[in-house]
Design a protein around this motif. Structure first.
Motif, PDB file in Angstrom:
ATOM      1  N   LEU A 160      11.433   1.177  -9.399  1.00  0.00           N
ATOM      2  CA  LEU A 160      10.884  -0.165  -9.635  1.00  0.00           C
ATOM      3  C   LEU A 160      11.882  -1.050 -10.378  1.00  0.00           C
ATOM      4  O   LEU A 160      11.920  -2.261 -10.176  1.00  0.00           O
ATOM      5  N   CYS A 171       0.150   1.371 -11.485  1.00  0.00           N
ATOM      6  CA  CYS A 171      -1.040   1.943 -10.864  1.00  0.00           C
ATOM      7  C   CYS A 171      -2.308   1.604 -11.647  1.00  0.00           C
ATOM      8  O   CYS A 171      -2.272   1.392 -12.856  1.00  0.00           O
ATOM      9  N   LEU A 197       6.480   8.700  -4.410  1.00  0.00           N
ATOM     10  CA  LEU A 197       6.420   8.400  -5.841  1.00  0.00           C
ATOM     11  C   LEU A 197       5.077   7.746  -6.098  1.00  0.00           C
ATOM     12  O   LEU A 197       4.747   6.735  -5.479  1.00  0.00           O
ATOM     13  N   SER A 216      16.877  10.403  -4.065  1.00  0.00           N
ATOM     14  CA  SER A 216      15.904   9.946  -5.055  1.00  0.00           C
ATOM     15  C   SER A 216      16.545   9.378  -6.323  1.00  0.00           C
ATOM     16  O   SER A 216      15.874   8.875  -7.194  1.00  0.00           O
ATOM     17  N   ARG A 259      -3.301   4.185  -7.291  1.00  0.00           N
ATOM     18  CA  ARG A 259      -1.867   4.359  -7.517  1.00  0.00           C
ATOM     19  C   ARG A 259      -1.078   3.419  -6.609  1.00  0.00           C
ATOM     20  O   ARG A 259      -1.500   3.163  -5.491  1.00  0.00           O
ATOM     21  N   PHE A 260       0.064   2.948  -7.095  1.00  0.00           N
ATOM     22  CA  PHE A 260       1.023   2.257  -6.230  1.00  0.00           C
ATOM     23  C   PHE A 260       1.959   3.342  -5.709  1.00  0.00           C
ATOM     24  O   PHE A 260       2.461   4.159  -6.482  1.00  0.00           O
ATOM     25  N   VAL A 261       2.166   3.360  -4.390  1.00  0.00           N
ATOM     26  CA  VAL A 261       2.860   4.491  -3.767  1.00  0.00           C
ATOM     27  C   VAL A 261       4.130   4.038  -3.045  1.00  0.00           C
ATOM     28  O   VAL A 261       4.145   2.999  -2.389  1.00  0.00           O
ATOM     29  N   ILE A 262       5.172   4.857  -3.177  1.00  0.00           N
ATOM     30  CA  ILE A 262       6.445   4.619  -2.472  1.00  0.00           C
ATOM     31  C   ILE A 262       6.863   5.943  -1.831  1.00  0.00           C
ATOM     32  O   ILE A 262       6.752   6.988  -2.477  1.00  0.00           O
ATOM     33  N   VAL A 263       7.341   5.900  -0.590  1.00  0.00           N
ATOM     34  CA  VAL A 263       7.913   7.110   0.014  1.00  0.00           C
ATOM     35  C   VAL A 263       9.418   7.045  -0.177  1.00  0.00           C
ATOM     36  O   VAL A 263      10.029   5.997   0.054  1.00  0.00           O
ATOM     37  N   ILE A 264       9.996   8.152  -0.616  1.00  0.00           N
ATOM     38  CA  ILE A 264      11.445   8.142  -0.843  1.00  0.00           C
ATOM     39  C   ILE A 264      12.144   9.140   0.080  1.00  0.00           C
ATOM     40  O   ILE A 264      11.525  10.081   0.572  1.00  0.00           O
ATOM     41  N   HIS A 271       4.660   2.119 -15.202  1.00  0.00           N
ATOM     42  CA  HIS A 271       3.442   2.924 -15.206  1.00  0.00           C
ATOM     43  C   HIS A 271       2.299   2.138 -15.840  1.00  0.00           C
ATOM     44  O   HIS A 271       2.519   1.227 -16.643  1.00  0.00           O
ATOM     45  N   GLY A 272       1.095   2.535 -15.470  1.00  0.00           N
ATOM     46  CA  GLY A 272      -0.070   1.879 -16.042  1.00  0.00           C
ATOM     47  C   GLY A 272      -1.284   2.764 -15.921  1.00  0.00           C
ATOM     48  O   GLY A 272      -1.199   3.910 -15.460  1.00  0.00           O
ATOM     49  N   LYS A 295       8.714  13.249   0.232  1.00  0.00           N
ATOM     50  CA  LYS A 295       8.330  12.924  -1.149  1.00  0.00           C
ATOM     51  C   LYS A 295       7.771  11.517  -1.285  1.00  0.00           C
ATOM     52  O   LYS A 295       8.301  10.574  -0.701  1.00  0.00           O
ATOM     53  N   PRO A 348      14.124  12.234   0.573  1.00  0.00           N
ATOM     54  CA  PRO A 348      14.267  13.409  -0.297  1.00  0.00           C
ATOM     55  C   PRO A 348      15.688  13.628  -0.823  1.00  0.00           C
ATOM     56  O   PRO A 348      15.896  14.248  -1.849  1.00  0.00           O
ATOM     57  N   ASP A 369      12.279   7.259 -15.729  1.00  0.00           N
ATOM     58  CA  ASP A 369      11.992   8.410 -14.859  1.00  0.00           C
ATOM     59  C   ASP A 369      12.134   7.933 -13.407  1.00  0.00           C
ATOM     60  O   ASP A 369      12.447   6.756 -13.172  1.00  0.00           O
ATOM     61  N   THR A 370      11.930   8.805 -12.442  1.00  0.00           N
ATOM     62  CA  THR A 370      12.201   8.405 -11.056  1.00  0.00           C
ATOM     63  C   THR A 370      11.365   7.197 -10.601  1.00  0.00           C
ATOM     64  O   THR A 370      11.926   6.242 -10.064  1.00  0.00           O
ATOM     65  N   PRO A 371      10.040   7.184 -10.815  1.00  0.00           N
ATOM     66  CA  PRO A 371       9.282   6.002 -10.358  1.00  0.00           C
ATOM     67  C   PRO A 371       9.751   4.691 -11.005  1.00  0.00           C
ATOM     68  O   PRO A 371       9.932   3.683 -10.318  1.00  0.00           O
TER      69      PRO A 371
END
Lengths: 219, 69
Positions: free
Chosen positions: A19, A101, B24, A136, A126-131, A68-69, B22, A133, A13-15
């Protein structure tokens, strides 16, 4: 004999796609230097069976999880659970860095207490990333992603270079603070006005990054 | 339950950002927009509570000068 690192990097998936990319770049860099061997459990190899087999057979000192976690587990491809309290003993004497996360809040402690891991670094939120738009699906071209990629790399390369865990984490935190400053003060190219959100996301990761176990652990 | 003043402050700050930007969040399958973050704060979901907690801490850190503006 070369030291070993095990990397798990699902992509479905996208996240996890992001990674997977981040860890792929890191793997190339590590292999280019050539002093460390990498066991790469990517996509369909990121299963519980392959994970346990790699730990038992190759005995890697450092394990890097991406994906994911939750508070009590870490997932692999398509959400299959790779690590939970049932197999946490397989982490004995290892150093763990989990880019997933929530895992540092409970699983991190379990890994040290029950699993006898030497040290566990992860995020208690959560572990966060800005992408970007518009990009993606192509993390390679995503400029918003760069500071998150850099901080991830900073911690791991610092550890691999022989610096102890506590100092590696402190250096990474310092780097995150510098990036927060940089995105606030300097004239960063910011096509979509994302710099304030990038700063907040970096701060989020800074506050969530936690170490359990032996801070003096060395790879 | 989130304090009303804190909630209003955080929503006001988030509303200054590009609503379509956005992020993630590991644990979610797809991207979350700033608009979604505001909704989470309004709903006072666990994620919304976390956003408020970290935004308040972030504001304090900036105000203290620990990280420059």
């Amino acid at each position: 004999m070369k030291k070993l690192i095990l990397i798990t990097r699902p992509s479905y998936d996208t996240p996890t796609h992001y990674l997977h990319f981040i860890s792929g770049e890191l793997k190339k860099e590590i292999e280019f230097v050539g002093e460390v061997s990498v066991i790469d459990l990517e996509t369909n190899k990121a299963t519980r069976k392959e994970f346990e087999k790699a730990l038992d057979k190759a005995n890697p000192r450092l394990v890097l999880f991406h994906g994911h976690g939750s508070y009590d587990s870490i997932s692999g491809q398509n959400g299959e659970i790779l690590l939970d309290k049932r197999n946490v003993k397989k982490l004995k004497s290892r150093i763990i860095y989990a880019v997933v996360c929530d895992s540092a809040s409970e699983l991190g402690e379990t890994a040290i207490r029950s699993g006898e891991a030497e040290a566990y670094v992860g995020y208690d939120s959560r572990f966060v990333i800005v992408i970007d738009p518009e990009r993606s699906t192509t993390p390679m071209n995503d400029k918003n992603f760069k500071p998150f990629k850099d901080t991830h790399k900073k911690l791991i390369l610092s550890l691999i270079s022989g610096i102890n865990l506590e100092v590696s984490v402190e250096r990474t935190k310092k780097h995150i603070r510098e990036l927060i400053r940089e995105y606030g003060v300097r004239g960063i190219k910011d096509k979509y006005g994302d710099a304030p959100l990038i700063r907040f996301a970096l701060y989020w990761n800074l506050m969530s990054l936690k170490v359990h176990g032996n801070g003096n652990a060395v790879f | 339950m989130i304090d009303d003043d804190a909630k209003t402050l955080v929503i006001a700050r988030l509303e200054t950002l590009n609503q379509d930007s956005k992020i993630l969040l590991m644990g979610e399958k797809g991207p979350t927009t700033v608009k979604d973050m505001i909704d989470e704060v309004r709903k006072e979901s666990p994620l919304g509570k976390k956003i408020v907690e970290l935004q308040l801490s972030y504001i304090k850190t900036l105000a203290s000068g620990a990280i420059d503006l």
